[in-house]
Motif scaffolding. Structure first.
Motif, PDB file in Angstrom:
ATOM      1  N   ASP A 143       0.837  -1.205   0.000  1.00 24.50           N
ATOM      2  CA  ASP A 143       0.000   0.000   0.000  1.00 24.50           C
ATOM      3  C   ASP A 143       0.870   1.252   0.000  1.00 24.50           C
ATOM      4  N   PHE A 144       1.905   1.270   0.834  1.00 21.70           N
ATOM      5  CA  PHE A 144       2.820   2.417   0.854  1.00 21.70           C
ATOM      6  C   PHE A 144       3.506   2.571  -0.501  1.00 21.70           C
ATOM      7  N   GLU A 145       3.925   1.458  -1.071  1.00 21.44           N
ATOM      8  CA  GLU A 145       4.626   1.485  -2.353  1.00 21.44           C
ATOM      9  C   GLU A 145       3.750   2.107  -3.454  1.00 21.44           C
ATOM     10  N   LYS A 146       2.454   1.790  -3.426  1.00 23.59           N
ATOM     11  CA  LYS A 146       1.523   2.326  -4.424  1.00 23.59           C
ATOM     12  C   LYS A 146       0.979   3.707  -4.040  1.00 23.59           C
ATOM     13  N   GLY A 147       1.362   4.187  -2.854  1.00 20.44           N
ATOM     14  CA  GLY A 147       0.846   5.461  -2.388  1.00 20.44           C
ATOM     15  C   GLY A 147      -0.606   5.380  -1.957  1.00 20.44           C
ATOM     16  N   GLU A 148      -1.036   4.191  -1.522  1.00 19.91           N
ATOM     17  CA  GLU A 148      -2.435   3.962  -1.174  1.00 19.91           C
ATOM     18  C   GLU A 148      -2.646   3.604   0.295  1.00 19.91           C
ATOM     19  N   ASN A 149      -1.712   3.950   1.160  1.00 17.04           N
ATOM     20  CA  ASN A 149      -1.903   3.655   2.579  1.00 17.04           C
ATOM     21  C   ASN A 149      -3.126   4.401   3.104  1.00 17.04           C
ATOM     22  N   LYS A 150      -3.972   3.692   3.808  1.00 10.72           N
ATOM     23  CA  LYS A 150      -5.190   4.299   4.353  1.00 10.72           C
ATOM     24  C   LYS A 150      -5.215   4.303   5.889  1.00 10.72           C
ATOM     25  N   LEU A 151      -4.208   3.693   6.502  1.00  7.81           N
ATOM     26  CA  LEU A 151      -4.203   3.586   7.960  1.00  7.81           C
ATOM     27  C   LEU A 151      -3.443   4.749   8.593  1.00  7.81           C
ATOM     28  N   THR A 152      -3.810   5.049   9.828  1.00  9.13           N
ATOM     29  CA  THR A 152      -3.171   6.132  10.574  1.00  9.13           C
ATOM     30  C   THR A 152      -2.053   5.571  11.460  1.00  9.13           C
ATOM     31  N   GLY A 153      -1.258   6.473  11.995  1.00  6.44           N
ATOM     32  CA  GLY A 153      -0.225   6.072  12.950  1.00  6.44           C
ATOM     33  C   GLY A 153      -0.833   5.369  14.151  1.00  6.44           C
ATOM     34  N   ARG A 154      -1.969   5.856  14.616  1.00  6.36           N
ATOM     35  CA  ARG A 154      -2.644   5.233  15.763  1.00  6.36           C
ATOM     36  C   ARG A 154      -3.060   3.801  15.439  1.00  6.36           C
ATOM     37  N   GLN A 155      -3.574   3.575  14.241  1.00  8.24           N
ATOM     38  CA  GLN A 155      -3.982   2.226  13.860  1.00  8.24           C
ATOM     39  C   GLN A 155      -2.769   1.292  13.781  1.00  8.24           C
ATOM     40  N   TYR A 156      -1.657   1.791  13.260  1.00 12.43           N
ATOM     41  CA  TYR A 156      -0.439   0.961  13.224  1.00 12.43           C
ATOM     42  C   TYR A 156       0.084   0.702  14.639  1.00 12.43           C
ATOM     43  N   ARG A 157      -0.039   1.682  15.523  1.00 13.62           N
ATOM     44  CA  ARG A 157       0.369   1.464  16.918  1.00 13.62           C
ATOM     45  C   ARG A 157      -0.460   0.362  17.557  1.00 13.62           C
ATOM     46  N   MET A 158      -1.755   0.370  17.285  1.00 14.57           N
ATOM     47  CA  MET A 158      -2.634  -0.662  17.838  1.00 14.57           C
ATOM     48  C   MET A 158      -2.269  -2.035  17.260  1.00 14.57           C
ATOM     49  N   MET A 159      -2.019  -2.098  15.969  1.00 18.05           N
ATOM     50  CA  MET A 159      -1.650  -3.368  15.343  1.00 18.05           C
ATOM     51  C   MET A 159      -0.295  -3.862  15.840  1.00 18.05           C
ATOM     52  N   ASN A 160       0.532  -2.939  16.314  1.00 17.77           N
ATOM     53  CA  ASN A 160       1.842  -3.311  16.845  1.00 17.77           C
ATOM     54  C   ASN A 160       1.723  -4.199  18.086  1.00 17.77           C
ATOM     55  N   GLU A 161       0.549  -4.225  18.704  1.00 15.29           N
ATOM     56  CA  GLU A 161       0.337  -5.074  19.884  1.00 15.29           C
ATOM     57  C   GLU A 161       0.025  -6.524  19.508  1.00 15.29           C
ATOM     58  N   VAL A 162      -0.370  -6.758  18.281  1.00 16.12           N
ATOM     59  CA  VAL A 162      -0.752  -8.113  17.845  1.00 16.12           C
ATOM     60  C   VAL A 162       0.369  -9.128  18.068  1.00 16.12           C
ATOM     61  N   PRO A 163       1.606  -8.869  17.605  1.00 22.94           N
ATOM     62  CA  PRO A 163       2.637  -9.894  17.820  1.00 22.94           C
ATOM     63  C   PRO A 163       2.938 -10.145  19.298  1.00 22.94           C
ATOM     64  N   THR A 164       2.785  -9.119  20.136  1.00 22.14           N
ATOM     65  CA  THR A 164       3.009  -9.319  21.571  1.00 22.14           C
ATOM     66  C   THR A 164       1.974 -10.278  22.136  1.00 22.14           C
ATOM     67  N   LEU A 165       0.716 -10.066  21.815  1.00 19.77           N
ATOM     68  CA  LEU A 165      -0.345 -10.944  22.312  1.00 19.77           C
ATOM     69  C   LEU A 165      -0.158 -12.379  21.812  1.00 19.77           C
ATOM     70  N   LEU A 166       0.198 -12.518  20.543  1.00 20.84           N
ATOM     71  CA  LEU A 166       0.421 -13.851  19.985  1.00 20.84           C
ATOM     72  C   LEU A 166       1.644 -14.516  20.619  1.00 20.84           C
ATOM     73  N   MET A 167       2.686 -13.719  20.889  1.00 22.48           N
ATOM     74  CA  MET A 167       3.874 -14.259  21.543  1.00 22.48           C
ATOM     75  C   MET A 167       3.532 -14.793  22.931  1.00 22.48           C
ATOM     76  N   VAL A 168       2.710 -14.069  23.673  1.00 25.21           N
ATOM     77  CA  VAL A 168       2.293 -14.522  25.002  1.00 25.21           C
ATOM     78  C   VAL A 168       1.584 -15.872  24.884  1.00 25.21           C
ATOM     79  N   LEU A 169       0.663 -15.992  23.946  1.00 24.71           N
ATOM     80  CA  LEU A 169      -0.054 -17.254  23.746  1.00 24.71           C
ATOM     81  C   LEU A 169       0.912 -18.391  23.405  1.00 24.71           C
ATOM     82  N   ILE A 170       1.839 -18.141  22.499  1.00 20.88           N
ATOM     83  CA  ILE A 170       2.781 -19.173  22.060  1.00 20.88           C
ATOM     84  C   ILE A 170       3.711 -19.589  23.201  1.00 20.88           C
TER      85      ILE A 170
END
Length: 149
Positions: A114-141
């Motif tokens: 999306d960034f490469e095509k200039g079509e990113n639609k997400l905000t910094g806040r949304q990326y910050r929230m998604m940044n928690e996904v690997p942490t939660l999955l790591m805890v489960l694993i």
């Protein structure tokens, strides 16, 4: 084959752990790059190009090969006789976590395009929230493997 896996078990486990560390480092860092990319760069400017190079190289040089190695060594560990108790719950909760981590990796690849095509639609806040996904999955694993519930 099972004899070779049993003899090689410590080596396979060591390479699996090293691969996991590299994969996780990339999965933790790339969303942060996306936060800075969306908040500080303008489409087509020099900073945009710099972020795109960094994101591409992180995915292709570190995250991609590390994830392949995680899957390879993880499957070898799972195939080693006596290592996994398939009657327990933990192998399946770990598998859910691994599949989630793999989905997240592919989601990150799609966002880079999306960034490469200039079509990113997400905000910094949304990326910050998604940044928690690997942490939660790591805890489960990790809990699945260590506690073995």
């Amino acid at each position: 084959m099972s004899d070779i896996l049993a003899i090689s078990y410590p080596w396979i486990k060591a390479f699996h752990i090293m691969s996991v560390i590299a994969w996780m480092a990339g999965l933790f860092y790339l969303p942060r790059l996306y936060v800075y990319h969306v908040e500080r760069a303008k489409k087509g400017d020099q900073l945009d190009e710099t972020f795109q190079i960094m994101e591409y190289k992180l995915l292709k040089v570190i995250i991609g090969p590390a994830s392949g190695a995680v899957w390879l060594f993880g499957l070898l560990l799972a195939l080693t006789p006596g290592i996994v108790d398939w009657s327990a719950v933990w192998p399946y909760t770990k598998l859910v976590g691994i599949l989630g981590m793999t989905w997240f990796h592919h989601w990150l690849m799609a966002r880079r395009k999306d960034f490469e095509k200039g079509e990113n639609k997400l905000t910094g806040r949304q990326y910050r929230m998604m940044n928690e996904v690997p942490t939660l999955l790591m805890v489960l694993i990790v809990l699945s493997v260590v506690v073995k519930f």
